[in-house]
Design an enzyme around this catalytic site. Structure first.
Site, PDB file in Angstrom:
ATOM      1  N   ARG A 159       0.811  -1.233   0.000  1.00 44.01           N
ATOM      2  CA  ARG A 159       0.000   0.000   0.000  1.00 44.01           C
ATOM      3  C   ARG A 159       0.836   1.272   0.000  1.00 44.01           C
ATOM      4  NH1 ARG A 159      -2.861  -3.143   3.662  1.00 44.01           N
ATOM      5  NH2 ARG A 159      -4.760  -3.993   2.746  1.00 44.01           N
ATOM      6  N   LYS A 189       3.169  11.624 -10.975  1.00 43.23           N
ATOM      7  CA  LYS A 189       2.357  10.696 -11.765  1.00 43.23           C
ATOM      8  C   LYS A 189       3.186   9.438 -12.002  1.00 43.23           C
ATOM      9  CE  LYS A 189      -0.722  13.487 -14.644  1.00 43.23           C
ATOM     10  NZ  LYS A 189      -1.012  13.871 -16.028  1.00 43.23           N
ATOM     11  N   GLU A 213       9.844  19.033 -24.566  1.00 47.75           N
ATOM     12  CA  GLU A 213       9.093  19.308 -23.329  1.00 47.75           C
ATOM     13  C   GLU A 213       9.558  20.630 -22.708  1.00 47.75           C
ATOM     14  OE1 GLU A 213       6.516  17.678 -22.364  1.00 47.75           O
ATOM     15  OE2 GLU A 213       6.704  15.591 -23.024  1.00 47.75           O
ATOM     16  N   LYS A 231       7.199  23.276 -13.839  1.00 52.71           N
ATOM     17  CA  LYS A 231       6.289  22.134 -13.671  1.00 52.71           C
ATOM     18  C   LYS A 231       5.836  22.026 -12.218  1.00 52.71           C
ATOM     19  CE  LYS A 231       5.200  17.409 -14.532  1.00 52.71           C
ATOM     20  NZ  LYS A 231       5.479  16.099 -15.081  1.00 52.71           N
ATOM     21  N   GLU A 269      -4.552  16.932 -11.165  1.00 51.10           N
ATOM     22  CA  GLU A 269      -5.034  17.315 -12.498  1.00 51.10           C
ATOM     23  C   GLU A 269      -6.555  17.397 -12.583  1.00 51.10           C
ATOM     24  OE1 GLU A 269      -2.825  15.705 -15.813  1.00 51.10           O
ATOM     25  OE2 GLU A 269      -4.459  16.210 -17.176  1.00 51.10           O
ATOM     26  N   ARG A 272      -3.540  21.946 -14.179  1.00 46.29           N
ATOM     27  CA  ARG A 272      -2.400  21.080 -14.551  1.00 46.29           C
ATOM     28  C   ARG A 272      -2.499  20.617 -16.002  1.00 46.29           C
ATOM     29  NH1 ARG A 272       0.315  16.211 -10.980  1.00 46.29           N
ATOM     30  NH2 ARG A 272       1.745  15.483 -12.577  1.00 46.29           N
ATOM     31  N   ASN A 288      -0.321  19.543 -20.792  1.00 44.48           N
ATOM     32  CA  ASN A 288      -0.598  18.680 -21.960  1.00 44.48           C
ATOM     33  C   ASN A 288      -0.556  19.453 -23.277  1.00 44.48           C
ATOM     34  OD1 ASN A 288      -0.966  16.359 -20.439  1.00 44.48           O
ATOM     35  ND2 ASN A 288      -3.086  16.920 -19.989  1.00 44.48           N
ATOM     36  N   HIS A 311       0.090  17.772 -26.540  1.00 49.74           N
ATOM     37  CA  HIS A 311       0.014  16.335 -26.268  1.00 49.74           C
ATOM     38  C   HIS A 311      -1.216  15.659 -26.873  1.00 49.74           C
ATOM     39  CE1 HIS A 311       3.393  17.042 -23.711  1.00 49.74           C
ATOM     40  NE2 HIS A 311       3.436  15.797 -23.307  1.00 49.74           N
ATOM     41  N   HIS A 369       0.068  12.721 -28.769  1.00 58.44           N
ATOM     42  CA  HIS A 369      -0.204  11.331 -28.384  1.00 58.44           C
ATOM     43  C   HIS A 369      -0.795  10.544 -29.543  1.00 58.44           C
ATOM     44  CE1 HIS A 369      -0.322  12.098 -23.778  1.00 58.44           C
ATOM     45  NE2 HIS A 369       0.830  11.587 -24.146  1.00 58.44           N
ATOM     46  N   HIS A 417       8.510  10.367 -27.940  1.00 60.55           N
ATOM     47  CA  HIS A 417       7.453  11.188 -27.351  1.00 60.55           C
ATOM     48  C   HIS A 417       7.633  12.684 -27.656  1.00 60.55           C
ATOM     49  CE1 HIS A 417       4.449  12.387 -24.431  1.00 60.55           C
ATOM     50  NE2 HIS A 417       5.335  13.190 -23.859  1.00 60.55           N
TER      51      HIS A 417
HETATM   52  N1  LIG Z   1       5.099  10.628 -15.074  1.00 58.30           N
HETATM   53  C1  LIG Z   1       5.027  11.669 -15.869  1.00 58.30           C
HETATM   54  O1  LIG Z   1       4.570  12.748 -15.488  1.00 58.30           O
HETATM   55  C2  LIG Z   1       5.569  11.545 -17.267  1.00 58.30           C
HETATM   56  C3  LIG Z   1       5.781  12.690 -18.030  1.00 58.30           C
HETATM   57  C4  LIG Z   1       6.335  12.539 -19.312  1.00 58.30           C
HETATM   58  C5  LIG Z   1       6.652  11.275 -19.775  1.00 58.30           C
HETATM   59  N2  LIG Z   1       6.424  10.179 -18.993  1.00 58.30           N
HETATM   60  C6  LIG Z   1       6.772   8.832 -19.455  1.00 58.30           C
HETATM   61  O2  LIG Z   1       8.178   8.773 -19.676  1.00 58.30           O
HETATM   62  C7  LIG Z   1       8.453   7.752 -20.616  1.00 58.30           C
HETATM   63  C8  LIG Z   1       9.497   8.256 -21.585  1.00 58.30           C
HETATM   64  O3  LIG Z   1      10.660   8.563 -20.866  1.00 58.30           O
HETATM   65  P1  LIG Z   1      12.098   8.547 -21.542  1.00 58.30           P
HETATM   66  O4  LIG Z   1      12.045   9.322 -22.799  1.00 58.30           O
HETATM   67  O5  LIG Z   1      13.065   8.914 -20.507  1.00 58.30           O
HETATM   68  O6  LIG Z   1      12.219   7.021 -22.009  1.00 58.30           O
HETATM   69  P2  LIG Z   1      13.063   5.753 -21.500  1.00 58.30           P
HETATM   70  O7  LIG Z   1      12.991   5.582 -20.048  1.00 58.30           O
HETATM   71  O8  LIG Z   1      12.607   4.619 -22.348  1.00 58.30           O
HETATM   72  O9  LIG Z   1      14.558   6.131 -21.896  1.00 58.30           O
HETATM   73  C9  LIG Z   1      14.903   6.269 -23.249  1.00 58.30           C
HETATM   74  C10 LIG Z   1      16.058   5.348 -23.644  1.00 58.30           C
HETATM   75  O10 LIG Z   1      17.282   5.927 -23.186  1.00 58.30           O
HETATM   76  C11 LIG Z   1      18.026   4.984 -22.422  1.00 58.30           C
HETATM   77  N3  LIG Z   1      18.758   5.796 -21.444  1.00 58.30           N
HETATM   78  C12 LIG Z   1      18.275   6.388 -20.341  1.00 58.30           C
HETATM   79  N4  LIG Z   1      19.195   7.171 -19.779  1.00 58.30           N
HETATM   80  C13 LIG Z   1      20.312   7.055 -20.522  1.00 58.30           C
HETATM   81  C14 LIG Z   1      21.596   7.646 -20.459  1.00 58.30           C
HETATM   82  N5  LIG Z   1      21.914   8.536 -19.524  1.00 58.30           N
HETATM   83  N6  LIG Z   1      22.502   7.296 -21.392  1.00 58.30           N
HETATM   84  C15 LIG Z   1      22.180   6.414 -22.389  1.00 58.30           C
HETATM   85  N7  LIG Z   1      20.964   5.858 -22.528  1.00 58.30           N
HETATM   86  C16 LIG Z   1      20.048   6.172 -21.595  1.00 58.30           C
HETATM   87  C17 LIG Z   1      16.993   4.052 -21.863  1.00 58.30           C
HETATM   88  O11 LIG Z   1      17.546   2.796 -21.548  1.00 58.30           O
HETATM   89  C18 LIG Z   1      16.004   3.955 -23.025  1.00 58.30           C
HETATM   90  O12 LIG Z   1      16.448   3.034 -23.971  1.00 58.30           O
HETATM   91  C19 LIG Z   1       7.127   7.400 -21.273  1.00 58.30           C
HETATM   92  O13 LIG Z   1       6.716   6.129 -20.825  1.00 58.30           O
HETATM   93  C20 LIG Z   1       6.167   8.472 -20.787  1.00 58.30           C
HETATM   94  O14 LIG Z   1       4.844   7.996 -20.643  1.00 58.30           O
HETATM   95  C21 LIG Z   1       5.893  10.300 -17.758  1.00 58.30           C
HETATM   96 ZN   LIG Z   2       5.093  14.742 -22.541  1.00 56.69          ZN
END
Ligand SMILES: NC(=O)c1ccc[n+]([C@@H]2O[C@H](COP(=O)([O-])OP(=O)(O)OC[C@H]3O[C@@H](n4cnc5c(N)ncnc54)[C@H](O)[C@@H]3O)[C@@H](O)[C@H]2O)c1
Ligand SMILES: [Zn+2]
Length: 365
Positions: free
Chosen positions: A125, A147, A189, A231, A241, A245, A249, A252, A256, A268
């Site tokens: 939990r 999130k 972003e 942010k 949200e 908030r 988006n 987005h 998306h 993304h």
């Molecule tokens: N929680 C939120 O508010 C929020 C906001 C925006 C996006 N997201 C989520 O984030 C995700 C995308 O995140 P991301 O773009 O970081 O993707 P990711 O975590 O897949 O990382 C991208 C790639 O880079 C590699 N990588 C990471 N750090 C590295 C480094 N320092 N050097 C070399 N390679 C590295 C990873 O292994 C992966 O292959 C999505 O799932 C999206 O839904 C969440």
């Molecule tokens: Zn985003």
């Protein structure tokens, strides 16, 4: 210490944590102690790409907490951000007798952060977790705001929870190994945050393109800190949200849809850049963004290798994908537009024709 305090002192949803900026991992244990955490066990969750780069350093640093430090490596990539990966993490935690006072550390990009945060929100939990984001996108976006979640079937972030981290620890040096397209995805972003909340920051970005491209540490940290603070302010006003908030988006809704149509092959941030351009075409028609400003924004996107067009998708397909997105409420799309550079508003009165015209701007069909 370079840090930002995130606080939300009311409404039964108290949280307060620091975001710190460093050039290595050496102070991670000290920051965990300063956050008031004294776990008996720590589980570092990271992915296959990141483990060979940083896991040893992070483990070494965490030993100074006095906790037993274990690590669990998940497969890299959005295609593994689902419940089966969470189930394996739960199994690892159960097998190693993790208790409520123990700690998870998410070392990686947004996928690792979202998934680890969700496991932390639900295991027993809710246990504490710390974010150690290693992508630009995770440093400016996913690690701040609480999130967490995973994808379900084809639906992105369908299962999740709000669960704030106890600390966000950023090591700017991790960005050196980040592939160029991932860096540019994060830049989208950042440009988004400037457009919706801070015109000065937009002009600052224009003035620092070269330093950012060269990844000059001080400039990167200033950029990331400004973005996190934008942010954090928006999130503190509306943590779950229910209103404002939603401006985060911006770009987005269309973004998306394009991302989904590419079967998540497009990054993304690249999709968000296209989504912003679609929204900007509406802003230009409404007269809230001038032709000259639109050119400036396009030039900034291009300077960070972000796309202006996408081929292979039709406006109809994008609109269909938007209809099935959870951001539609009662048949109406909540669309974020700009009142001017630096100020966003939520609009629910756009017609399908408006949206179709906007999407035409980026599909060129
Ligand atoms: N929680 C939120 O508010 C929020 C906001 C925006 C996006 N997201 C989520 O984030 C995700 C995308 O995140 P991301 O773009 O970081 O993707 P990711 O975590 O897949 O990382 C991208 C790639 O880079 C590699 N990588 C990471 N750090 C590295 C480094 N320092 N050097 C070399 N390679 C590295 C990873 O292994 C992966 O292959 C999505 O799932 C999206 O839904 C969440
Ligand atoms: Zn985003």
């Amino acid at each position: 210490m370079e840090k930002l305090k995130i606080e939300k002192p009311a409404e039964g949803m108290e949280f307060s944590y620091d975001i710190v900026w460093k050039n290595d991992f050496s102070e991670l244990a000290a920051c965990i102690a300063q956050a008031g955490l004294a776990p008996g066990k720590i589980c570092i969750v990271t992915d296959h790409n990141i483990a060979p780069l940083f896991l040893e350093q992070v483990e070494a640093s965490l030993h100074a907490t006095g906790a037993v430090v274990l690590s669990h490596i998940i497969p890299a990539g959005e295609q593994h951000k689902h419940l089966d990966t969470v189930r394996e993490l739960y199994a690892f935690l159960v097998k190693n007798h993790f208790e409520r006072k123990d700690l998870l550390v998410a070392l990686g990009g947004g996928v690792t952060g979202d998934l680890t945060g969700f496991a932390a929100a639900t295991y027993l939990r809710g246990i504490d977790f710390v974010q150690v984001p290693t992508t630009l996108l995770a440093q400016v976006d996913s690690s701040v705001g609480g999130k967490t979640g995973v994808d379900f079937n084809k639906y992105k972030n369908m299962i999740g929870a709000f669960h704030q981290p106890r600390l966000v620890y950023m090591n700017a040096e991790t960005l050196r190994t980040l592939p160029g397209d991932q860096f540019s995805s994060g830049m989208a972003e950042i440009i988004k945050s400037a457009l919706i909340c801070d015109s000065q920051f937009f002009y600052w970005l224009e003035d620092h393109v070269e330093e950012i491209r060269k990844k000059e540490p001080e400039v990167l940290i200033e950029m990331i800190r400004t973005c996190c603070s934008i942010k954090a302010n928006v999130v503190a006003e509306d943590p779950k949200e229910t209103g404002r908030r939603a401006i985060l988006n911006y770009g987005h809704t269309v973004g998306h849809a394009v991302e989904k149509l590419s079967n998540f092959r497009m990054l993304h941030g690249h999709c968000v850049a296209l989504g912003m351009l679609a929204a900007l075409s509406i802003d230009q028609k409404r007269g809230t963004v001038s032709d000259r400003e639109l050119l400036q924004i396009r030039a900034l996107l291009v300077s960070f290798a972000l796309p202006l067009y996408t081929s292979g998708v039709t406006p109809e397909a994008v609109l269909d994908a938007m209809r099935s997105d959870k951001k539609m409420e009662g048949g109406k799309i909540r669309f974020i537009l700009l009142q001017k550079i630096g100020t966003a508003e939520i609009c629910t009165t756009l017609t399908e024709a408006d949206l179709s015209d906007a999407v035409l701007e980026i599909t060129g069909s």
